[in-house]
Design a protein around this motif. Structure first.
Motif, PDB file in Angstrom:
ATOM      1  N   CYS A  33       0.836  -1.186   0.000  1.00 53.64           N
ATOM      2  CA  CYS A  33       0.000   0.000   0.000  1.00 53.64           C
ATOM      3  C   CYS A  33       0.881   1.249   0.000  1.00 53.64           C
ATOM      4  N   ARG A  34       0.663   2.120  -0.982  1.00 65.01           N
ATOM      5  CA  ARG A  34       1.461   3.357  -1.036  1.00 65.01           C
ATOM      6  C   ARG A  34       1.016   4.336   0.049  1.00 65.01           C
ATOM      7  N   SER A  35      -0.176   4.127   0.566  1.00 68.51           N
ATOM      8  CA  SER A  35      -0.714   5.044   1.564  1.00 68.51           C
ATOM      9  C   SER A  35      -0.172   4.755   2.964  1.00 68.51           C
ATOM     10  N   CYS A  36      -0.257   3.497   3.402  1.00 74.83           N
ATOM     11  CA  CYS A  36       0.211   3.185   4.770  1.00 74.83           C
ATOM     12  C   CYS A  36       1.540   2.450   4.767  1.00 74.83           C
ATOM     13  N   CYS A  47      -6.500  -1.928   0.429  1.00 72.63           N
ATOM     14  CA  CYS A  47      -5.583  -2.329   1.503  1.00 72.63           C
ATOM     15  C   CYS A  47      -6.398  -2.757   2.729  1.00 72.63           C
ATOM     16  N   CYS A  50      -5.563  -0.114   5.813  1.00 73.82           N
ATOM     17  CA  CYS A  50      -6.058   1.278   5.851  1.00 73.82           C
ATOM     18  C   CYS A  50      -7.148   1.552   4.827  1.00 73.82           C
ATOM     19  N   SER A  52      -7.083   1.960   1.698  1.00 75.62           N
ATOM     20  CA  SER A  52      -6.704   2.756   0.521  1.00 75.62           C
ATOM     21  C   SER A  52      -6.731   1.875  -0.727  1.00 75.62           C
ATOM     22  N   ASP A  54      -4.677   2.731  -3.210  1.00 69.67           N
ATOM     23  CA  ASP A  54      -3.406   3.119  -3.836  1.00 69.67           C
ATOM     24  C   ASP A  54      -2.376   2.018  -3.586  1.00 69.67           C
TER      25      ASP A  54
END
Lengths: 138, 388
Positions: A33-36, A47, A50, A52, A54
């Motif tokens: 996950c690029r977010s978390c 994800c 989180c 997301s 992304d």
């Protein structure tokens, strides 16, 4: 691979194809996950940490340790009968996620929780490769 | 006055050697169980306007719409239906859902029913479900289903807390003692710890006698308002609290293999709703798909601390005459286990609370806790019942 592979084969779908494609190339690839920043397995659209969307596919190191295991003394159906006893293990990858797999070893009694393991790609058909693991102590 | 939902009838079908006496299709056995429960309540089938079912039958086919099929078969037109299937705990969740529907006035008489003829049909194997969607990451490894997932949990619990195979065996031995007092139980011959330890190894560390039976069976529960119960002269069992939760099905996605998170969530809510503590519980009926299920459930319900389940069940504390009466009909381990067992936990708790349990009757009962577990330690649903 002269014998026909009769065991259950994954019904690969668009959400899981990158994982199985990578395995065929002897890479272990799972979403991150690029977010978390967390990896997850099995692959999902959101994800699970989180939520997301992304996400990116990333190759991981293929190393981890045994979180738990069982030795099958009775097979999961007749197609596994010749393999008994065999080890099904839950591995914690060094990147965090857990995955179910087989540990390939001559001595099934030797497996312990906490053992370090490394991925070993098993080309079971021309189209399918299963990422199994071996014990580093073997 | 507010409507109060109560349990007024329970029923099951007779078994012999784990098979339904007289045989029958999965629809026939459910109809028989439903009639038995309604007769027990003194309420006619035509009054049933809520139907709650979960099952593993008729798929693909009529079982794809189970309450619709069963309503048709029973000759009723329900105006409330619940096909919630969260595994073997579904029926405890059904009690909660029916209670809410009855108290809201959405239905007046709710019938919860389950049946299976898996033993007679020889339909059960250790083979997995189709390796599609989430299960493509589980079933390719040859994990015996469902025992393998429970074995992974047992191994992890042993690793973290020092739980032993002998402690798991204590549960099987105590449960068999209860079964020996139940004429309807499939396995009634007493067993010792050594018998469990020496039984056929299935999926280490679980052995044959750590595993539930594979039998037929059918059971049903009838609920209505307290007012309607009085009108029919039915003895009401009160529902003091309930809760449910689920966390995963793939064993790889279980939050913590040594901790039954769903049962913690479900029971916490049920205790809060009931407004009572653990000391007020006189009897526990909890799902025993495997011995490890019981041990982890007792911890998650809060009857002992995490990791202390092994000590808690040692010395036959859960056997007849022990300090903690548990699974008094002989459980899934020794009475019956027709695929999904949760309905039978309710049937037994009600019989105990009414004082109808014969030789296995627990004395001085007021309050019982019922907890179902479904899937692969996936779902949990708790119901707290009392007879006053």
């Amino acid at each position: 691979m002269s014998e026909v592979y009769e065991k259950p084969q994954p019904v690969i779908d668009p959400g899981t194809k990158p994982f199985w494609d990578a395995a065929r190339e002897h890479r272990l690839s799972i979403p991150r996950c690029r977010s978390c920043g967390k990896h997850h397995f099995y692959p999902r659209e959101l994800c699970p940490h989180c939520h997301s969307d992304d996400l990116e596919w990333t190759d991981v190191g293929g190393k981890g340790e045994v979180y738990s295991y069982t030795i099958a003394r009775k097979p999961a159906g007749p197609v596994f009968a010749a393999d008994v006893p065999y080890v099904i293990a839950m591995i914690v990858l060094d990147e965090g996620p857990r995955m179910l797999t087989n540990i390939v070893t001559e001595d099934v009694e030797k497996v312990r929780i906490g053992d370090r393991v490394t991925v070993r790609f098993d080309d079971v058909t021309p189209e399918l490769t299963l990422p199994k693991f071996t014990l580093d102590k073997d | 006055m507010a409507r109060e939902a109560v349990i007024v009838g329970v029923g099951d079908v007779p078994l012999k050697d784990g098979r339904v006496v007289g045989g029958g299709s999965v629809l026939q056995v459910q109809a028989r169980a439903a009639k038995a429960a309604l007769d027990d309540a003194g309420i006619p089938m035509r009054h049933v306007d809520g139907l709650l079912v979960a099952g593993l039958w008729g798929v693909p086919g009529p079982g794809q719409l189970p309450s619709v099929t069963l309503g048709e078969y029973l000759g009723i037109h329900p105006r409330f239906a619940d096909n919630t299937n969260i595994g073997g705990s579904a029926f405890e969740a059904h009690v909660a859902h029916a209670a809410m529907a009855i108290e809201k006035g959405y239905c007046d008489v709710a019938l919860i029913v389950y049946g299976s003829t898996q033993k007679s049909e020889r339909s059960r194997t250790l083979g997995g479900r189709p390796p599609i969607l989430t299960m493509q990451f589980e079933n390719v490894w040859g994990i015996p289903q469902p025992v393998g997932g429970y074995a992974l949990a047992a191994r992890r619990h042993m690793h973290e807390f020092g739980t032993t195979e002998e402690q798991l065996a204590e549960i099987a031995v105590a449960t068999r003692k209860w079964a020996s007092l139940n004429p309807a139980a499939t396995m009634r011959e007493p067993i010792a710890i050594d018998d469990v330890m020496n039984s056929t190894r299935i999926s280490d560390p679980l052995k044959l006698l750590d595993c539930c039976l594979v039998t037929d069976g059918a059971g049903a529960v009838v609920m209505t308002t307290a007012e309607n119960a009085r009108a029919h002269g039915a003895r009401a069992i009160h529902i003091r609290g309930y809760g449910e939760a689920h966390t995963h099905w793939s064993i790889g996605a279980m939050p913590d293999l040594a901790r039954l998170t769903a049962a913690e969530m479900a029971s916490r809510r049920a205790f809060e709703m009931a407004g009572i503590g653990h000391d007020a519980i006189d009897l526990v009926e909890c799902y025993d798909s495997f011995t490890i299920t019981v041990l982890m459930t007792l911890e998650a319900l809060g009857f002992c601390k995490r990791g202390e389940g092994g000590a808690f069940v040692s010395g036959q504390r859960t056997a007849p005459g022990g300090a903690f009466p548990l699974n008094t009909n002989g459980g899934g381990l020794s009475y019956c286990h027709p695929g999904m067992y949760g309905i039978f936990l309710l049937v037994e708790a009600v019989r105990q609370l009414r004082g109808e349990a014969g030789e296995r009757q627990v004395a001085d009962l007021a309050t019982a806790l019922v907890h179902g577990t479904g899937g692969t330690l996936s779902s949990g649903a708790t119901v707290i019942l009392s007879n006053n």
